[in-house]
Write an enzyme that holds these catalytic residues in place. Structure first.
Site, PDB file in Angstrom:
ATOM      1  CD  GLU A 107      -2.915   0.458   0.356  1.00  0.00           C
ATOM      2  OE1 GLU A 107      -2.479   2.159  -0.283  1.00  0.00           O
ATOM      3  OE2 GLU A 107      -4.390   0.402   0.945  1.00  0.00           O
ATOM      4  CG  ASP A 108      -0.823   4.951  -1.088  1.00  0.00           C
ATOM      5  OD1 ASP A 108      -1.871   3.961  -0.647  1.00  0.00           O
ATOM      6  OD2 ASP A 108      -1.473   5.648  -2.216  1.00  0.00           O
ATOM      7  CG  ASP A 111      -5.929   8.206   6.779  1.00  0.00           C
ATOM      8  OD1 ASP A 111      -5.281   8.697   7.378  1.00  0.00           O
ATOM      9  OD2 ASP A 111      -6.654   9.258   5.688  1.00  0.00           O
ATOM     10  CG  PHE A 160      -4.373  15.025   1.108  1.00  0.00           C
ATOM     11  CD1 PHE A 160      -5.466  14.013   1.265  1.00  0.00           C
ATOM     12  CD2 PHE A 160      -2.831  15.349  -0.393  1.00  0.00           C
ATOM     13  CE1 PHE A 160      -4.886  13.469   0.336  1.00  0.00           C
ATOM     14  CE2 PHE A 160      -3.723  14.708  -1.162  1.00  0.00           C
ATOM     15  CZ  PHE A 160      -4.523  13.956  -1.277  1.00  0.00           C
ATOM     16  NE  ARG A 173      -1.819   8.919  -9.588  1.00  0.00           N
ATOM     17  CZ  ARG A 173      -2.606   8.167  -8.794  1.00  0.00           C
ATOM     18  NH1 ARG A 173      -1.802   7.660  -7.337  1.00  0.00           N
ATOM     19  NH2 ARG A 173      -4.084   8.539  -8.913  1.00  0.00           N
TER      20      ARG A 173
HETATM   21  P1  5GP Z   1      -7.702   4.412   3.614  1.00  0.00           P
HETATM   22  O1  5GP Z   1      -8.162   3.674   3.919  1.00  0.00           O
HETATM   23  O2  5GP Z   1      -6.594   3.143   5.338  1.00  0.00           O
HETATM   24  O3  5GP Z   1      -8.494   5.633   4.882  1.00  0.00           O
HETATM   25  O4  5GP Z   1      -6.983   5.222   3.042  1.00  0.00           O
HETATM   26  C1  5GP Z   1      -6.110   4.758   1.877  1.00  0.00           C
HETATM   27  C2  5GP Z   1      -6.514   5.242   1.075  1.00  0.00           C
HETATM   28  O5  5GP Z   1      -6.323   6.606   0.571  1.00  0.00           O
HETATM   29  C3  5GP Z   1      -4.969   5.177   0.706  1.00  0.00           C
HETATM   30  O6  5GP Z   1      -4.120   3.868  -0.245  1.00  0.00           O
HETATM   31  C4  5GP Z   1      -4.800   6.417  -0.273  1.00  0.00           C
HETATM   32  O7  5GP Z   1      -4.555   6.215  -1.000  1.00  0.00           O
HETATM   33  C5  5GP Z   1      -5.398   7.092   0.269  1.00  0.00           C
HETATM   34  N1  5GP Z   1      -4.797   8.393   0.619  1.00  0.00           N
HETATM   35  C6  5GP Z   1      -4.720   8.750   2.246  1.00  0.00           C
HETATM   36  N2  5GP Z   1      -4.446   9.347   2.617  1.00  0.00           N
HETATM   37  C7  5GP Z   1      -3.837  10.079   1.596  1.00  0.00           C
HETATM   38  C8  5GP Z   1      -2.832  10.854   1.771  1.00  0.00           C
HETATM   39  O8  5GP Z   1      -2.208  12.131   2.758  1.00  0.00           O
HETATM   40  N3  5GP Z   1      -2.165  11.190   0.576  1.00  0.00           N
HETATM   41  C9  5GP Z   1      -3.395  11.085  -0.756  1.00  0.00           C
HETATM   42  N4  5GP Z   1      -2.455  11.532  -1.827  1.00  0.00           N
HETATM   43  N5  5GP Z   1      -3.642  10.067  -1.164  1.00  0.00           N
HETATM   44  C10 5GP Z   1      -4.101   9.215   0.780  1.00  0.00           C
END
Ligand code: 5GP
Length: 183
Positions: A107-108, A111, A160, A173
C-alpha cells in the site's frame, strides 16, 4: 522546485511542505526490502500492489528484494480527492492464484485502515497461506480500523501527502519527494 513551479502555473498556488526527500525514501526502502527478503526466504511470496498510489513504491521495493516474488495488482476506488470515505469498491480483481501462497499487500498509505481491512478480507477468501501488509506510510490522524501493518517505511502523524506516486486529483504523482499539500 522547478517542477513544482511548472505544475503551479495558472492554478491557485497550493503550498508544498517537504515531508520526505527522495534520499530518505530510498534509504527506508533499502532497509525494508532486506527485512522482507530475510523474512520470506524459501517462501512462495506474492506482492499485491494497490493501484494507483503504490505503483512507484511497489516497483522500487520489488527491485530491491533478493528473494523470488510474483506480482499482481488490485485497484480500489473510493470517493473524494484521494482519501478514503469508507465506501470502497474493487475495480480490478486478482488475476494470480494465491492459494497457499504468502501474500504481501503493498500500500502507499494506511490512513483510516478501512481500505486495508476490506482488502485483507477480500484476499483471505482465496485461501492464501498468509496475508501481511507493507505500507510506505503509516498515517495516524484518521485511523478507524485497528489493522496490523507488518512493515512500513515512515510514520506520519497528519496531513494530505502528494508525490512519489501519491496524487491530488491525479496530479503530482511524478514528484520524486513527498510533500504535505496545503490548498
Ligand atoms: P484508508 O482507507 O486507510 O483511509 O486510505 C487508503 C487510501 O486513501 C490510500 O491508499 C490512499 O490512496 C488514500 N490516501 C490516504 N491518505 C492520503 C494522503 O495523504 N494522500 C494521498 N494522495 N492519498 C491518501
Amino acid at each position: 522546485m522547478i517542477l513544482l513551479s511548472v505544475v503551479n502555473i495558472n492554478k491557485s498556488m497550493p503550498e508544498f511542505i517537504p515531508v520526505l526527500s527522495k534520499e530518505e525514501i530510498d534509504r527506508s526502502i533499502d532497509d525494508l526490502a532486506s527485512r522482507i527478503s530475510d523474512d520470506y526466504q524459501g517462501r512462495d511470496l506474492v506482492l499485491i500492489g494497490i493501484l494507483k498510489g503504490a505503483f512507484i513504491f511497489m516497483a522500487d521495493l520489488l527491485r530491491r528484494l533478493y528473494v523470488p516474488a510474483r506480482v499482481d495488482f488490485l485497484r480500489v476506488s473510493s470517493y473524494g480527492s484521494g482519501t478514503s470515505s469508507g465506501k470502497i469498491r474493487l475495480t480490478k480483481e486478482l488475476e494470480t492464484d494465491i492459494n497457499g501462497s504468502d501474500v504481501l499487500i503493498v500500500e502507499d498509505i494506511v490512513d483510516t485502515g478501512l481500505t486495508l481491512k476490506y482488502l485483507i478480507d477480500y484476499l483471505k477468501a482465496f485461501h492464501p497461506g498468509s496475508v501481511k501488509v507493507c505500507s510506505l506510510i503509516n498515517k495516524h490522524e484518521n485511523r478507524k480500523k485497528n489493522v496490523k501493518i507488518d512493515y512500513f517505511c515512515h510514520d506520519i502523524e497528519e496531513g494530505f501527502l502528494v508525490g512519489y506516486g501519491l496524487d491530488y486529483n491525479e496530479n503530482y504523482r511524478n514528484l520524486p519527494d513527498i510533500y504535505h499539500l496545503k490548498i
